[in-house]
Design an enzyme around this catalytic site. Structure first.
Site, mmCIF file in Angstrom:
data_model
loop_
_atom_site.group_PDB
_atom_site.id
_atom_site.type_symbol
_atom_site.label_atom_id
_atom_site.label_comp_id
_atom_site.label_asym_id
_atom_site.label_seq_id
_atom_site.Cartn_x
_atom_site.Cartn_y
_atom_site.Cartn_z
ATOM 1 N N SER A 75 0.838 -1.150 -0.137
ATOM 2 C CA SER A 75 -0.083 -0.059 0.026
ATOM 3 C C SER A 75 0.876 1.316 -0.161
ATOM 4 C CB SER A 75 -1.042 0.031 1.312
ATOM 5 O OG SER A 75 -1.532 1.318 1.471
ATOM 6 N N HIS B 13 -1.371 -1.211 -4.141
ATOM 7 C CA HIS B 13 -2.685 -0.740 -3.754
ATOM 8 C C HIS B 13 -2.508 0.911 -3.405
ATOM 9 C CE1 HIS B 13 -6.105 -1.910 -0.958
ATOM 10 N NE2 HIS B 13 -5.854 -0.945 -0.123
ATOM 11 N N ASP C 149 -4.542 3.751 -1.936
ATOM 12 C CA ASP C 149 -5.664 4.306 -0.888
ATOM 13 C C ASP C 149 -6.189 5.615 -1.135
ATOM 14 O OD1 ASP C 149 -5.933 1.844 0.865
ATOM 15 O OD2 ASP C 149 -3.841 2.219 1.406
ATOM 16 N N MET D 135 -8.684 8.409 0.044
ATOM 17 C CA MET D 135 -9.518 8.770 0.969
ATOM 18 C C MET D 135 -9.842 10.491 0.969
ATOM 19 S SD MET D 135 -7.003 7.381 4.036
ATOM 20 C CE MET D 135 -6.440 5.955 4.073
ATOM 21 N N HIS E 153 -8.197 1.281 -4.027
ATOM 22 C CA HIS E 153 -9.252 1.274 -2.885
ATOM 23 C C HIS E 153 -9.888 2.423 -2.529
ATOM 24 C CE1 HIS E 153 -9.664 0.324 1.846
ATOM 25 N NE2 HIS E 153 -10.863 0.267 1.134
ATOM 26 N N MET F 233 -11.938 4.724 -0.868
ATOM 27 C CA MET F 233 -12.588 5.425 0.625
ATOM 28 C C MET F 233 -13.134 6.665 0.420
ATOM 29 S SD MET F 233 -9.791 3.750 3.001
ATOM 30 C CE MET F 233 -8.715 3.651 1.832
ATOM 31 N N MET G 22 -11.467 -5.635 5.311
ATOM 32 C CA MET G 22 -10.764 -4.655 6.152
ATOM 33 C C MET G 22 -10.424 -5.236 7.393
ATOM 34 S SD MET G 22 -10.033 -2.199 4.334
ATOM 35 C CE MET G 22 -9.345 -0.943 5.114
ATOM 36 N N GLY H 34 -9.017 4.423 6.961
ATOM 37 C CA GLY H 34 -8.594 5.817 7.279
ATOM 38 C C GLY H 34 -7.223 5.955 7.449
ATOM 39 N N PHE H 35 -6.450 5.085 7.950
ATOM 40 C CA PHE H 35 -5.148 5.268 8.432
ATOM 41 C C PHE H 35 -4.262 4.225 8.214
ATOM 42 C CE2 PHE H 35 -7.978 7.961 10.861
ATOM 43 C CZ PHE H 35 -7.428 9.454 10.695
ATOM 44 N N GLY I 143 -0.775 1.906 9.662
ATOM 45 C CA GLY I 143 -0.023 1.680 10.970
ATOM 46 C C GLY I 143 -1.085 1.362 12.002
ATOM 47 N N ASP J 235 -6.433 -6.383 4.279
ATOM 48 C CA ASP J 235 -5.805 -4.844 4.094
ATOM 49 C C ASP J 235 -6.014 -4.305 5.699
ATOM 50 O OD1 ASP J 235 -5.104 -2.434 3.648
ATOM 51 O OD2 ASP J 235 -6.822 -1.926 2.358
ATOM 52 N N GLY J 236 -5.091 -4.339 6.192
ATOM 53 C CA GLY J 236 -4.636 -3.397 7.494
ATOM 54 C C GLY J 236 -4.197 -3.854 8.397
ATOM 55 N N SER K 113 2.569 -0.059 6.260
ATOM 56 C CA SER K 113 3.694 -0.031 7.013
ATOM 57 C C SER K 113 4.749 -1.288 7.218
ATOM 58 C CB SER K 113 3.313 0.545 8.569
ATOM 59 O OG SER K 113 2.181 -0.101 8.848
#
Ligand code: DX5
Ligand code: ZN
Length: 220
Positions: free
Chosen positions: A7, A32, A34, A36, A65, A67, A136, A141-142, A144, A175-176, A198
């Site tokens: 990502s 990926h 992201d 937002m 992705h 969002m 998810m 949204g974030f 890490g 993802d995440g 991360s």
């Protein structure tokens, strides 16, 4: 085919090209991205110009992705920018069936995703239409954040459904919060595409890629 999908949210944009060259050397073929908007999620990130630039200068498969609120207003622009696959949130629209039709009409592969608090059953009526389901494992949204283990049940169920229903042909992506220490649990549950931000870019990029690739190799 199980694979790592880095990502770019955690990449260092100052030296993005150098980092992408390294990813290439470690067999990464999909990125990926992201997107937002500060409405659907409480953060703002990257968008159409980055997709355009990646498409112009590289041949990575672009897994975008979304969002964002009102995703139906942006499908055509992302397709024109060069997205290969657009993943939309079931929570972001009143008309998920129509939205997936729209993505496919514009010639993109279609992915669907859901927040950790949304039941998987909500997706079932459209699963025959999609190329990918993204589970998810953090609240979007974030980067890490910590991995939410309850995502594993969703992955297992999606894996079972694929075997049960002949017209379900989606790739399972997660993802995440995924890194070397928990990626095996995600793979064991049946995930195929492993998104990591991360876990890839923080610290030593080459070391992370090397370790993650070694683990993935065991599952391929
Ligand atoms: C979160 C994004 C993720 C994020 C993952 O909203 O959808 O793709 O970049 O980052 P890590 O791997 O750091 O949790
Ligand atoms: Zn993402």
């Amino acid at each position: 085919m199980r694979k790592l999908v880095p990502s770019l949210l955690s990449a260092d944009l100052w030296c993005l090209k150098d980092q992408l060259d390294i990813l290439k050397r470690y067999q990464v073929d999909t990125l990926h991205v992201d997107v937002m908007d500060g409405h659907f999620v409480p953060n703002i990130s990257m968008g159409i110009p980055l997709v355009e630039s990646l498409r112009k200068h590289s041949d990575f498969f672009l897994d975008v992705h979304l969002m964002i609120a009102n995703p139906e207003h942006f499908i055509e622009s992302f397709k024109e920018a060069g997205a290969d696959l657009l993943t939309v949130h079931v929570e972001a629209t009143y008309h998920i069936h129509r939205l997936i039709q729209q993505v496919k009409t514009f010639g993109c592969k279609a992915g669907i995703t859901l927040n950790p608090g949304t039941p998987l059953e909500l997706l079932k009526p459209v699963l025959h239409m999609v190329d990918l389901v993204l589970v998810m494992s953090v609240n979007p949204g974030f980067g890490g954040q910590e991995f939410l283990p309850e995502a594993l049940n969703k992955v297992e169920t999606l894996y079972q459904w694929k075997r049960e229903y002949q017209d379900f042909n989606y790739v399972i992506e997660v993802d995440g919060g995924i890194n070397v220490s928990n990626v095996e649990s995600v793979l064991s549950a049946g995930a195929e595409w492993i998104v990591s931000g991360s876990g890839v870019f923080k610290g030593d990029l080459e070391k992370n890629l090397n370790q993650l690739n070694k683990i993935l190799l065991k599952y391929n």
